[in-house]
Design a protein around this motif. Structure first.
Motif, PDB file in Angstrom:
ATOM      1  N   GLN A  28     -13.513  33.485 -33.608  1.00 59.23           N
ATOM      2  CA  GLN A  28     -14.428  32.854 -34.563  1.00 59.23           C
ATOM      3  C   GLN A  28     -14.688  31.398 -34.205  1.00 59.23           C
ATOM      4  O   GLN A  28     -15.817  30.916 -34.302  1.00 59.23           O
ATOM      5  CB  GLN A  28     -13.878  32.957 -35.984  1.00 59.23           C
ATOM      6  N   CYS A  29     -13.659  30.695 -33.790  1.00 57.92           N
ATOM      7  CA  CYS A  29     -13.829  29.290 -33.389  1.00 57.92           C
ATOM      8  C   CYS A  29     -14.696  29.182 -32.146  1.00 57.92           C
ATOM      9  O   CYS A  29     -15.616  28.354 -32.086  1.00 57.92           O
ATOM     10  CB  CYS A  29     -12.472  28.628 -33.167  1.00 57.92           C
ATOM     11  N   GLU A  30     -14.413  30.038 -31.142  1.00 59.70           N
ATOM     12  CA  GLU A  30     -15.192  30.013 -29.907  1.00 59.70           C
ATOM     13  C   GLU A  30     -16.659  30.323 -30.164  1.00 59.70           C
ATOM     14  O   GLU A  30     -17.541  29.717 -29.554  1.00 59.70           O
ATOM     15  CB  GLU A  30     -14.602  30.994 -28.889  1.00 59.70           C
ATOM     16  N   ALA A  31     -16.927  31.250 -31.091  1.00 60.43           N
ATOM     17  CA  ALA A  31     -18.311  31.588 -31.426  1.00 60.43           C
ATOM     18  C   ALA A  31     -19.052  30.384 -31.995  1.00 60.43           C
ATOM     19  O   ALA A  31     -20.274  30.277 -31.858  1.00 60.43           O
ATOM     20  CB  ALA A  31     -18.347  32.760 -32.416  1.00 60.43           C
ATOM     21  N   GLY A  32     -18.327  29.484 -32.599  1.00 61.73           N
ATOM     22  CA  GLY A  32     -18.920  28.268 -33.158  1.00 61.73           C
ATOM     23  C   GLY A  32     -18.823  27.076 -32.215  1.00 61.73           C
ATOM     24  O   GLY A  32     -19.063  25.937 -32.609  1.00 61.73           O
ATOM     25  N   GLY A  33     -18.420  27.352 -30.965  1.00 64.92           N
ATOM     26  CA  GLY A  33     -18.296  26.280 -29.990  1.00 64.92           C
ATOM     27  C   GLY A  33     -17.077  25.398 -30.190  1.00 64.92           C
ATOM     28  O   GLY A  33     -17.041  24.264 -29.726  1.00 64.92           O
ATOM     29  N   LEU A  34     -16.079  25.933 -30.865  1.00 69.31           N
ATOM     30  CA  LEU A  34     -14.867  25.167 -31.157  1.00 69.31           C
ATOM     31  C   LEU A  34     -13.668  25.771 -30.444  1.00 69.31           C
ATOM     32  O   LEU A  34     -13.693  26.921 -30.016  1.00 69.31           O
ATOM     33  CB  LEU A  34     -14.606  25.159 -32.668  1.00 69.31           C
ATOM     34  N   SER A  35     -12.634  25.014 -30.353  1.00 67.35           N
ATOM     35  CA  SER A  35     -11.388  25.472 -29.763  1.00 67.35           C
ATOM     36  C   SER A  35     -10.311  25.468 -30.846  1.00 67.35           C
ATOM     37  O   SER A  35     -10.139  24.475 -31.549  1.00 67.35           O
ATOM     38  CB  SER A  35     -10.993  24.529 -28.618  1.00 67.35           C
ATOM     39  N   ALA A  36      -9.607  26.574 -30.984  1.00 64.21           N
ATOM     40  CA  ALA A  36      -8.556  26.679 -31.991  1.00 64.21           C
ATOM     41  C   ALA A  36      -7.213  26.257 -31.404  1.00 64.21           C
ATOM     42  O   ALA A  36      -6.882  26.603 -30.275  1.00 64.21           O
ATOM     43  CB  ALA A  36      -8.462  28.107 -32.515  1.00 64.21           C
ATOM     44  N   SER A  37      -6.454  25.518 -32.183  1.00 63.31           N
ATOM     45  CA  SER A  37      -5.098  25.121 -31.807  1.00 63.31           C
ATOM     46  C   SER A  37      -4.145  25.855 -32.750  1.00 63.31           C
ATOM     47  O   SER A  37      -4.055  25.524 -33.932  1.00 63.31           O
ATOM     48  CB  SER A  37      -4.942  23.600 -31.941  1.00 63.31           C
ATOM     49  N   LEU A  38      -3.458  26.866 -32.215  1.00 63.65           N
ATOM     50  CA  LEU A  38      -2.642  27.749 -33.051  1.00 63.65           C
ATOM     51  C   LEU A  38      -1.242  27.918 -32.490  1.00 63.65           C
ATOM     52  O   LEU A  38      -1.022  27.816 -31.287  1.00 63.65           O
ATOM     53  CB  LEU A  38      -3.291  29.140 -33.134  1.00 63.65           C
ATOM     54  N   ASP A  39      -0.324  28.208 -33.379  1.00 65.80           N
ATOM     55  CA  ASP A  39       1.040  28.565 -33.020  1.00 65.80           C
ATOM     56  C   ASP A  39       1.475  29.657 -33.984  1.00 65.80           C
ATOM     57  O   ASP A  39       0.972  29.741 -35.111  1.00 65.80           O
ATOM     58  CB  ASP A  39       1.960  27.343 -33.133  1.00 65.80           C
ATOM     59  N   ILE A  40       2.385  30.492 -33.554  1.00 67.82           N
ATOM     60  CA  ILE A  40       2.905  31.570 -34.396  1.00 67.82           C
ATOM     61  C   ILE A  40       4.422  31.396 -34.512  1.00 67.82           C
ATOM     62  O   ILE A  40       5.119  31.265 -33.512  1.00 67.82           O
ATOM     63  CB  ILE A  40       2.587  32.958 -33.801  1.00 67.82           C
ATOM     64  N   LEU A  41       4.902  31.367 -35.747  1.00 68.70           N
ATOM     65  CA  LEU A  41       6.337  31.341 -36.014  1.00 68.70           C
ATOM     66  C   LEU A  41       6.649  32.428 -37.036  1.00 68.70           C
ATOM     67  O   LEU A  41       5.936  32.570 -38.032  1.00 68.70           O
ATOM     68  CB  LEU A  41       6.768  29.979 -36.564  1.00 68.70           C
ATOM     69  N   ARG A  42       7.706  33.176 -36.796  1.00 62.84           N
ATOM     70  CA  ARG A  42       8.078  34.257 -37.713  1.00 62.84           C
ATOM     71  C   ARG A  42       8.665  33.683 -39.003  1.00 62.84           C
ATOM     72  O   ARG A  42       9.475  32.761 -38.977  1.00 62.84           O
ATOM     73  CB  ARG A  42       9.100  35.176 -37.051  1.00 62.84           C
ATOM     74  N   LEU A  43       8.209  34.250 -40.124  1.00 66.08           N
ATOM     75  CA  LEU A  43       8.703  33.844 -41.446  1.00 66.08           C
ATOM     76  C   LEU A  43       8.620  35.023 -42.400  1.00 66.08           C
ATOM     77  O   LEU A  43       7.554  35.606 -42.581  1.00 66.08           O
ATOM     78  CB  LEU A  43       7.863  32.680 -41.994  1.00 66.08           C
ATOM     79  N   ASP A  44       9.731  35.364 -43.003  1.00 66.42           N
ATOM     80  CA  ASP A  44       9.772  36.378 -44.055  1.00 66.42           C
ATOM     81  C   ASP A  44      10.290  35.697 -45.313  1.00 66.42           C
ATOM     82  O   ASP A  44      11.480  35.386 -45.419  1.00 66.42           O
ATOM     83  CB  ASP A  44      10.683  37.537 -43.649  1.00 66.42           C
ATOM     84  N   LEU A  45       9.402  35.448 -46.252  1.00 62.77           N
ATOM     85  CA  LEU A  45       9.769  34.741 -47.481  1.00 62.77           C
ATOM     86  C   LEU A  45      10.732  35.535 -48.357  1.00 62.77           C
ATOM     87  O   LEU A  45      11.348  34.973 -49.260  1.00 62.77           O
ATOM     88  CB  LEU A  45       8.514  34.376 -48.278  1.00 62.77           C
ATOM     89  N   ALA A  46      10.885  36.826 -48.092  1.00 59.65           N
ATOM     90  CA  ALA A  46      11.810  37.663 -48.858  1.00 59.65           C
ATOM     91  C   ALA A  46      13.215  37.642 -48.270  1.00 59.65           C
ATOM     92  O   ALA A  46      14.094  38.372 -48.724  1.00 59.65           O
ATOM     93  CB  ALA A  46      11.291  39.105 -48.912  1.00 59.65           C
ATOM     94  N   ASP A  47      13.423  36.784 -47.269  1.00 64.91           N
ATOM     95  CA  ASP A  47      14.723  36.676 -46.610  1.00 64.91           C
ATOM     96  C   ASP A  47      15.004  35.184 -46.405  1.00 64.91           C
ATOM     97  O   ASP A  47      14.402  34.541 -45.543  1.00 64.91           O
ATOM     98  CB  ASP A  47      14.676  37.420 -45.276  1.00 64.91           C
ATOM     99  N   LEU A  48      15.900  34.631 -47.216  1.00 67.80           N
ATOM    100  CA  LEU A  48      16.126  33.186 -47.177  1.00 67.80           C
ATOM    101  C   LEU A  48      16.686  32.708 -45.838  1.00 67.80           C
ATOM    102  O   LEU A  48      16.436  31.572 -45.438  1.00 67.80           O
ATOM    103  CB  LEU A  48      17.014  32.756 -48.342  1.00 67.80           C
ATOM    104  N   SER A  49      17.379  33.569 -45.097  1.00 66.30           N
ATOM    105  CA  SER A  49      17.830  33.166 -43.759  1.00 66.30           C
ATOM    106  C   SER A  49      16.630  33.043 -42.817  1.00 66.30           C
ATOM    107  O   SER A  49      16.624  32.175 -41.931  1.00 66.30           O
ATOM    108  CB  SER A  49      18.882  34.129 -43.209  1.00 66.30           C
ATOM    109  N   SER A  50      15.609  33.854 -43.008  1.00 70.81           N
ATOM    110  CA  SER A  50      14.379  33.739 -42.219  1.00 70.81           C
ATOM    111  C   SER A  50      13.665  32.432 -42.535  1.00 70.81           C
ATOM    112  O   SER A  50      13.131  31.771 -41.637  1.00 70.81           O
ATOM    113  CB  SER A  50      13.450  34.927 -42.497  1.00 70.81           C
ATOM    114  N   VAL A  51      13.678  32.036 -43.803  1.00 68.86           N
ATOM    115  CA  VAL A  51      13.072  30.760 -44.192  1.00 68.86           C
ATOM    116  C   VAL A  51      13.829  29.616 -43.522  1.00 68.86           C
ATOM    117  O   VAL A  51      13.216  28.686 -42.977  1.00 68.86           O
ATOM    118  CB  VAL A  51      13.057  30.590 -45.729  1.00 68.86           C
ATOM    119  N   GLN A  52      15.155  29.681 -43.531  1.00 66.65           N
ATOM    120  CA  GLN A  52      15.981  28.662 -42.871  1.00 66.65           C
ATOM    121  C   GLN A  52      15.675  28.609 -41.373  1.00 66.65           C
ATOM    122  O   GLN A  52      15.518  27.521 -40.799  1.00 66.65           O
ATOM    123  CB  GLN A  52      17.472  28.961 -43.080  1.00 66.65           C
TER     124      GLN A  52
END
Length: 159
Positions: A28-52
């Protein structure tokens, strides 16, 4: 947010789904002539150790957080379920998970020049009220009560 030039961290339970979402955002960004800056980090809000774990990974990579968008949630499971930590699923995910996440990211938020915390809610908060004597929703488990309670409990965090 990516279209506005923000570096966006996709905090998701499923990394494979997050990767697909990242591809869609980039397209979607490229279609608009833009560049997206993204990162992915795992998070499960139903698991407090995952939040930590998420907060630790975030702190290791980033000094600041300009915008924290608390948006994820569970709504109306067909039966009473518990989180990995033994909390009723909706209050555990929609309130406790967001509360811990926000608390753990506070150093990065405070380090930002003009940080914002956005707590997304819905009109469903009018369906119930927080019962401080029964946060675990033991006994009666009804749709309107259980949808409204965790959403209602998140509203005061916004002020």
């Amino acid at each position: 947010m990516a279209k506005k030039g923000y570096h966006v961290i996709l905090a998701c339970r499923s990394v494979s789904k997050a990767e697909k979402a990242a591809e869609d955002i980039e397209s979607q960004c490229e279609a608009g002539g833009l560049s997206a800056s993204l990162d992915i980090l795992r998070l499960d809000l139903a698991d407090l150790s995952s939040v930590q774990d998420f907060a630790g990974s975030f702190a290791a990579k980033y000094d600041t957080c300009d915008v924290l968008l608390n948006n994820a949630g569970i709504m109306a499971p067909p039966s009473r379920e518990l989180t990995a930590d033994g909390f009723e699923l909706q209050i555990g995910t929609n309130h406790l998970g967001h509360f811990l996440l926000t608390s753990k990211l506070m150093p990065q938020l405070q380090a930002a020049e003009r940080a914002r915390i956005v707590n997304v809610s819905s009109i469903a908060h009018t369906f119930g009220a927080v019962d401080l004597n029964n946060l675990q929703s033991e006994g009666f488990f009804g749709y309107t009560l259980q949808v409204g309670n965790p959403i209602s409990s998140r509203i005061p965090l916004s002020y």
